[in-house]
Every structure is written in C-alpha cells, then in structure tokens.
Design a protein around this motif. Structure first.
Motif, PDB file in Angstrom:
ATOM      1  N   ARG A 295     -20.834 114.349  34.075  1.00  0.00           N
ATOM      2  CA  ARG A 295     -20.926 113.613  32.816  1.00  0.00           C
ATOM      3  C   ARG A 295     -22.276 112.941  32.680  1.00  0.00           C
ATOM      4  O   ARG A 295     -22.901 112.939  31.608  1.00  0.00           O
ATOM      5  N   ASN A 296     -22.764 112.370  33.754  1.00  0.00           N
ATOM      6  CA  ASN A 296     -24.075 111.709  33.700  1.00  0.00           C
ATOM      7  C   ASN A 296     -25.188 112.709  33.405  1.00  0.00           C
ATOM      8  O   ASN A 296     -26.135 112.407  32.673  1.00  0.00           O
ATOM      9  N   ARG A 297     -25.061 113.918  33.964  1.00  0.00           N
ATOM     10  CA  ARG A 297     -26.088 114.929  33.709  1.00  0.00           C
ATOM     11  C   ARG A 297     -26.066 115.360  32.243  1.00  0.00           C
ATOM     12  O   ARG A 297     -27.121 115.540  31.615  1.00  0.00           O
ATOM     13  N   VAL A 298     -24.854 115.524  31.707  1.00  0.00           N
ATOM     14  CA  VAL A 298     -24.740 115.920  30.300  1.00  0.00           C
ATOM     15  C   VAL A 298     -25.330 114.855  29.402  1.00  0.00           C
ATOM     16  O   VAL A 298     -26.078 115.141  28.444  1.00  0.00           O
ATOM     17  N   VAL A 299     -25.002 113.601  29.684  1.00  0.00           N
ATOM     18  CA  VAL A 299     -25.532 112.498  28.882  1.00  0.00           C
ATOM     19  C   VAL A 299     -27.048 112.441  28.991  1.00  0.00           C
ATOM     20  O   VAL A 299     -27.772 112.245  27.996  1.00  0.00           O
TER      21      VAL A 299
END
Length: 587
Positions: A563-567
């Motif tokens: 999720r952090n990478r997508v954000v």
C-alpha cells in the motif's frame, strides 16, 4: 510421717546426724505416699530438667531436678510468626514411661493479665499433693510454677507446658498422663488478631479441657471472639463429622453477683444456660454465635470465681501466699481445681473419636503448627478491618456494575460491530464515571485504605474491556474470516512458489512448499470442523492463534508495504504530471 528427734542436746554431732536422718525418713515417706497416688515415678528413675527419663539409679542416689515451664510454641514479635520447639516437646512427651499412655491436656486461655498462670500454679500444687485437706499449701508458702506477676504488661508468650508430666492412676486401674498448658494472653498491645486466634486455636485443638478465663462476666464480644478462634481451629482440622473439640469451661473470675448466681459450678451452670440460650425473638447474628459454640464442643461448663482480694490486686510484692488471699477465693479453689484434675474427672484427649497418646500428641502439634505457618488459611481480621473491607468491596461491586451495564448497552448482545476507537472512547467515559461513583460512596478505613480497592476496580474494568473488545471483534465478519483467509493465502502462495520452483528444477524447495500447503489445507479443514461441531476447541484456538500471528507478522506487513508503494507511486506520478504540462507549454 517420721519426725527427727535429737539424740542429745549436748552432743551436737549426734543431733545433726539425727536431724538429717529424720529429714531423709520424712522425704522417703512423702515419696512413698506420692508413688502410691501416682504422682511420682518409682525409685530408680532419674529425670532431667525437662522431666525426661535417664538411666536407672539406686534409690539413695535419686536426684529430682526442679520442674519448670517449657515454651514449646515460640512467638516471634518481629514477623508475628510461630515456631514449634520440637526437641523440647519430644523430650517432655516421649519419655519411655509415658509416651504410650493416653494423655489429658488441660489448657488455660483468655485475655492477658487475667490470672491464667496464677490459676495454673494452684493446679500444680494439686497435682503434686492430692490430699484433700493439705494440697492448697501453707499460709506462708509462696506460689511457684508457671511464671506470673502483678502489673499491666503481659508475661507469657506463645504456649508453655509444664516439664513434669503427671502419671495418674484412675479408678479402673488404667494410667493416664496429665499435661498442663499455659497460653499467651489475647488482645495485648503487641499481638495481632491472627496471633491471638492462632494461639487460642492451637491450644483448643491440642487440649482435652480448654479453660476460657474471663473477667467478671461473659460479654457478647467474648462469645464472638470464641466463635472466631474456634472456627479458625476447625478450619485447620481435617473434615470432621462430629463436634471437633471436647470440653470447654468458662471460668468467670472476680464474679460480683453471687446474689443472682452463687459461686461455683451450680451458679455457673444456671448463668451459662441463660447466656447461651437461643431465643425465638433473638437476632440471627446472636443465634448463630450460640449455635456455633454448641456445635464445636462436646461439653460446656461454667464456674464462677470470687475476687481474690485487694491485697492480691494492689500489692506489688504479692507472691501468692494464701494468707493474703480472701477466704471465698480459697474455698472455690478447693472446688474448681479437683473438678478439673481429680482422677475421676480427668478427660482424656480424643481426636476423631480415637484417644490420643503422648506420642500421638507430638505429631498433632507438628501437623497443626505447619498449617498455621502456611498461607492456606484465611487471616482473621479485626472487626473494623473486616467491616471496612466489606464496605469497600460493596462500593467496588456497585461501581463495576455501572460500568458493565453501560458497556453492555453500548456493544453487548445483538448490538452491531462498533469501530474500535468508538469502543475505547466509551470505555474511558464509563470508567471515569464508575470511579467517580466509587469515590462518592462513604467508606470506612480512610483514603489510604480505599485506594487499594480503587486500583482493584480499575484493573477489573480493564479486564472487562478486554472481553468486550473480543466480543466486538467476533461480530466483524472480516475478523471472523481472518483464519480461513490467512490459511487460503498461505496455500495459494505455496502453490505458486511450488509451481515456479518445480518448473526451474528446484525440487527440494517445491517439495517443502507442497508440505506447507498440505499442512495449511489440513489446518483449514480442522478449523472448519471445530467451528461447525464445537468439538476440539483447543485445536481451533491454536489454529486461530497461528493464523493471527501469520496475518499480523507477514500478511499485514506485506499489505502495508504494498500500500505504501502504491501511494508513493501515485504521489510521484501526480507531481510529475504538472511538470510535463509546463514543458509542453514552453515548447
């Protein structure tokens, strides 16, 4: 008895020899009479300072050291702990000539500075000389034996016994061993309620006759203390299906109402019947005290004693001489002591319906002292402390009920799933309200005493909150599906890795992945069966715990990382878009 007569006044040596020979004959005659009455061992036996038997000796060489009180239960004032002096007790009770005899134990207990040791010393006089006319002694003879003195400070500590065990011949031809026991006075300024209860209970459990020494009257608090102490003793004993203790005598000292109930046994009997009577209109608490006392003792008697006189009470140099004691007191002494100790009245010690020997009594002492040294028994408390505890516990229960009802209305029963933050906020609000209610209730014991119970209330509310959180989580369908979802994710991941590694030739890794996938499949089937049937819940709980660990330590971290990478990528691409538009406009 023989009497020495000088051979000639002019011959001093001859007179001296004659007087000495006369005294020897007098002592020999006295010893013979005591042997006949069973109060002295036959010649040829020697006793040490504890009364223990040593090697046989010639009668001319018999040496009887003076007997004395021996402390067998030691009281430690610093930590309020009691120890048994096993060596001294064994030296007294395991003498060869008495260890297998049935034992009679007469104990005197009660409040401190009420004349218990003083009374026991008259019992000693009787045991050493049972002649009805002379056992009380001469008018100028000081009273010796158990240590006693005037004044307001305590004298005896722990439990003491007389080192001389008296062998008495009963009318049926049998012999019994008589042991006299003195106890630490109750309710002095250095003893706790537990100390008093322990000493009284130990003496009651090990004695065949317990003399409850009271002053002037039987008051209700005397009966309540007796109830507490005997219950403390009954708790320490094994299960009993009959009355656990034998004989109790209320000995009322300084009785001032002989015009209502005369001195002695008859007056004591009528007075005791009136005091222990259970009436229909009596309060339940008063009835329970009397029922308890009747249920504990096989026989209960009462003896009313007059005051010994002002010289005894106020003269600091009083040493027990009969000339200083009132006649009424001496008259009743001649009645009460033989009533307790004459051969026909002796009560042999019994436990569980079986008579106890001196050897047995040693083992019972050891067993009972271990119980009171441990923490198995509840600690007796003062009336104020017990009331304050009950008062504070009631306040805790009321405040906790407010919290529980509020939380139940908010998230209990069929209420839908609630967000964890909202649930925590409600918990904090109700917790504060409950503590406020606890503080508003008037409580005994003071602020410092109540603080412990407030901490207990806060701890119990936090424990209840943890249970409400679990109950709320169980309503979350996604939380309920966490275990099967985790196991399915593990199987799917292992299936993909197994296929890839098998394709590139890493067969060992592929086999390991297949093994993990199989374990996950079996766990999923087992978990489904436990939830459906309700059986093997322990296995289901273990699978839930493992799945939760995998979810929190592996899957959640992977999900958070992804999720952090997508954000991050979304933000980066958003920032790049205006920059590209500006470049196009410049071109």
């Amino acid at each position: 008895h023989c009497e020495a007569v000088p051979v000639g006044a002019e011959n001093r040596l001859g007179a001296h020899v004659s007087r000495r020979w006369g005294k020897m004959l007098l002592k020999a005659a006295e010893r013979s009479e005591e042997i006949r009455l069973g109060l002295r061992r036959p010649p040829g036996r020697r006793v040490d300072e504890f009364g223990s038997q040593e090697a046989a000796m010639n009668s001319d060489d018999v040496l009887m050291k003076e007997a004395r009180p021996i402390q067998v239960v030691l009281a430690h004032e610093d930590n309020h702990h009691f120890d048994l002096d096993e060596e001294s007790l064994e030296r007294i009770l395991l003498q060869e000539h008495i260890r297998d005899l049935n034992v009679v134990v007469v104990s005197v207990a009660g409040a401190f500075r009420k004349g218990k040791s003083f009374l026991l010393d008259f019992m000693l006089r009787y045991m050493y000389n049972q002649n009805p006319g002379t056992w009380l002694g001469g008018d100028d003879e000081p009273l010796t034996g158990f240590t006693w003195r005037g004044g307001c400070e305590r004298e005896t500590t722990g439990i003491q016994v007389w080192s001389e065990v008296f062998v008495i011949n009963k009318s049926d031809g049998s012999q019994v061993a008589v042991l006299l026991m003195d106890t630490q006075g109750a309710f002095d300024s250095q003893s706790t309620i537990r100390d008093c209860a322990t000493v009284f209970a130990l003496s009651t459990m090990t004695s065949s006759v317990q003399v409850y020494n009271l002053s002037q009257n039987i008051q209700e608090d005397d009966l309540q203390h007796l109830q507490l102490f005997t219950e403390y003793g009954r708790l320490a004993m094994e299960e009993v299906y009959q009355k656990p203790f034998q004989t109790l005598m209320f000995l009322i000292r300084d009785w001032s109402y002989p015009y209502e109930h005369p001195y002695g046994l008859e007056g004591g009997k009528s007075f005791l019947e009136k005091r222990l009577e259970i009436k229909q209109n009596q309060h339940e608490e008063l009835q329970n005290v009397r029922k308890h006392i009747h249920s504990c003792f096989a026989k209960i008697t009462c003896f009313l004693m007059p005051h010994p006189g002002l010289k005894v009470a106020t003269n600091p140099s009083f040493d027990g001489r009969l000339k200083d004691i009132d006649g009424d007191f001496k008259k009743e002494l001649r009645n009460v002591v033989p009533f307790l100790l004459s051969p026909e009245n002796l009560v042999e010690k019994e436990i569980g319906g079986s008579k106890v020997t001196c050897r047995d009594l040693v083992e019972y002492f050891k067993a009972y002292i271990k119980i009171y040294q441990g923490e198995e028994l509840p600690h007796p408390k003062s009336m104020l402390q017990a009331t304050a505890e009950a008062n504070n516990l009631a306040a805790v229960a009321g405040a906790k009920d407010v919290y529980a009802k509020g939380m139940e209305m908010f998230c209990g029963g069929d209420k839908p799933y609630i967000a964890p933050t909202d649930l925590e906020q409600q918990h904090l609000t109700l917790k504060e309200a409950s503590i406020k209610q606890f503080r508003s209730i008037k409580k005994m014991g003071g602020e410092e005493f109540s603080r412990r119970y407030q901490e207990q209330l806060e701890q119990e509310m936090d424990e209840n909150y943890a249970n409400f959180v679990k109950h709320n989580d169980s309503k979350n369908i996604f939380y309920a599906a966490r275990t099967p979802a985790t196991l399915f994710a593990v199987m799917f991941t292992m299936y993909i890795i197994s296929g890839v590694t098998g394709f590139i030739g890493l067969n060992s890794i592929a086999s390991l992945c297949n093994l993990v996938m199989g374990i996950a499949l079996i766990s999923l089937c087992t978990w489904a069966y436990t939830k459906y049937s309700g059986e093997f819940r322990e296995f289901g709980a273990i699978i839930d715990q493992v799945a939760e660990t995998i979810w929190e330590q592996v899957l959640c971290k992977l999900f958070t990382s992804a999720r952090n990478r997508v954000v991050h990528r979304s933000i980066t691409s958003t920032l790049r878009l205006p920059s590209n538009n500006n470049n196009k406009k410049k071109n």
